[in-house]
Design a protein around this motif. Structure first.
Motif, mmCIF file in Angstrom:
data_model
loop_
_atom_site.group_PDB
_atom_site.id
_atom_site.type_symbol
_atom_site.label_atom_id
_atom_site.label_comp_id
_atom_site.label_asym_id
_atom_site.label_seq_id
_atom_site.Cartn_x
_atom_site.Cartn_y
_atom_site.Cartn_z
ATOM 1 N N GLU A 199 -13.744 -15.302 11.608
ATOM 2 C CA GLU A 199 -15.148 -14.995 10.885
ATOM 3 C C GLU A 199 -14.773 -15.380 9.464
ATOM 4 O OE1 GLU A 199 -15.420 -10.704 11.921
ATOM 5 O OE2 GLU A 199 -16.245 -11.104 13.902
ATOM 6 N N MET A 200 -13.766 -15.744 9.212
ATOM 7 C CA MET A 200 -13.480 -16.038 7.541
ATOM 8 C C MET A 200 -14.705 -17.305 7.113
ATOM 9 S SD MET A 200 -9.466 -16.101 7.052
ATOM 10 C CE MET A 200 -9.472 -16.647 5.756
ATOM 11 N N THR A 201 -15.377 -17.038 6.025
ATOM 12 C CA THR A 201 -16.217 -17.951 5.492
ATOM 13 C C THR A 201 -15.195 -19.369 5.176
ATOM 14 O OG1 THR A 201 -16.119 -17.213 3.221
ATOM 15 C CG2 THR A 201 -17.823 -16.189 4.830
ATOM 16 N N ARG A 202 -16.094 -20.374 4.653
ATOM 17 C CA ARG A 202 -15.585 -21.592 4.490
ATOM 18 C C ARG A 202 -14.695 -21.234 3.038
ATOM 19 N NH1 ARG A 202 -15.044 -26.532 3.841
ATOM 20 N NH2 ARG A 202 -15.968 -27.922 2.270
ATOM 21 N N GLN A 251 -13.399 -18.314 1.957
ATOM 22 C CA GLN A 251 -12.226 -17.602 2.031
ATOM 23 C C GLN A 251 -11.136 -18.432 2.867
ATOM 24 O OE1 GLN A 251 -13.992 -14.756 4.598
ATOM 25 N NE2 GLN A 251 -14.060 -13.071 3.148
ATOM 26 N N LYS A 252 -11.370 -19.314 3.735
ATOM 27 C CA LYS A 252 -10.628 -20.421 4.224
ATOM 28 C C LYS A 252 -9.861 -21.007 2.877
ATOM 29 C CE LYS A 252 -12.405 -20.541 8.799
ATOM 30 N NZ LYS A 252 -12.984 -21.171 9.775
ATOM 31 N N LEU A 253 -10.774 -21.641 2.301
ATOM 32 C CA LEU A 253 -10.199 -22.698 1.081
ATOM 33 C C LEU A 253 -9.328 -21.756 0.138
ATOM 34 C CD1 LEU A 253 -13.472 -24.716 0.428
ATOM 35 C CD2 LEU A 253 -11.425 -25.503 1.260
ATOM 36 N N GLU A 254 -9.767 -20.437 0.077
ATOM 37 C CA GLU A 254 -8.989 -19.528 -1.058
ATOM 38 C C GLU A 254 -7.564 -19.466 -0.246
ATOM 39 O OE1 GLU A 254 -11.192 -16.038 -1.831
ATOM 40 O OE2 GLU A 254 -12.489 -17.205 -3.258
ATOM 41 N N ARG A 255 -7.607 -19.371 0.939
ATOM 42 C CA ARG A 255 -6.305 -19.070 1.547
ATOM 43 C C ARG A 255 -5.306 -20.326 1.730
ATOM 44 N NH1 ARG A 255 -2.912 -16.341 4.443
ATOM 45 N NH2 ARG A 255 -2.296 -16.633 6.418
ATOM 46 N N GLU A 256 -6.001 -21.451 1.880
ATOM 47 C CA GLU A 256 -5.398 -22.673 1.870
ATOM 48 C C GLU A 256 -4.798 -22.810 0.423
ATOM 49 O OE1 GLU A 256 -5.870 -27.711 2.733
ATOM 50 O OE2 GLU A 256 -7.631 -26.172 3.035
#
Length: 189
Positions: free
Chosen positions: A138-141, A143-148
């Motif tokens: 459910e992570m937004t795009r 949030q995924k980029l921040e995690r990466e």
């Protein structure tokens, strides 16, 4: 492990039984790694005929009692694994070695454990389908980029420390020993 066709096995056995060549010579002639393999084919052929070599290897499940009987026979008679497999009509002699190892490590109970993954029940399959997506899904795009980004930062830090250690291991360790000592003194105060 090389798989040989049924026709190839029969041809080799018949050539051996023709009396012209021995196990070792046949193995060299046909590029078979071990003459022992040909000897096993001949034994199976003599006991069961061509059908013995043509048996399809089904994934048969053997009972614990059968496995114990096989191991007991082998111990009692001093027969080798291939001889025991031939006696009991088993197509894979190395399976007996696996049973023996399991028995020695965990007793008769260890022989009851089936190999591989258990079969998934229909109920479990349905539950899997009905499950809602996890938080990761459910992570937004953004949030995924921040995690990466965070993972990449950590990787860069790790590589910097690794490079510093490789360039001067003693100096790096000494520097970090001092930091560790100062941190431990603060915690004990």
């Amino acid at each position: 492990m090389v798989k040989y066709s049924d026709e190839f096995k029969v041809m080799i056995v018949q050539e051996y039984l023709g009396g012209r060549l021995g196990y070792g010579t046949l193995a060299k002639k046909y590029g078979i790694k071990s003459s022992e393999q040909i000897r096993r084919w001949v034994l199976v052929y003599k006991k069961y005929g061509a059908e013995g070599l043509l048996r399809k290897k089904s994934h048969e499940v053997y009972s614990v009692q059968f496995k114990l009987d096989v191991l007991s026979f082998m111990k009692r008679t001093g027969a080798s694994q291939p001889e025991t497999a031939l006696h009991f009509g088993l197509t894979n002699p190395s399976m007996i070695g696996d049973w023996k190892k399991k028995f020695l490590e965990g007793g008769a109970e260890a022989l009851d454990n089936p190999k591989g993954r258990p079969v998934m029940s229909d109920k479990a399959k349905n539950v899997k389908k009905d499950q809602k997506p996890t938080q990761q899904d459910e992570m937004t795009r953004e949030q995924k980029l921040e995690r990466e980004n965070e993972l990449l930062r950590l990787e860069v830090e790790y590589l910097k420390k690794l490079r510093a250690f490789q360039m001067d291991p003693d100096g790096y360790l000494e520097k970090h020993k001092q930091r560790y000592r100062s941190n431990s003194k603060k915690n004990s105060d």
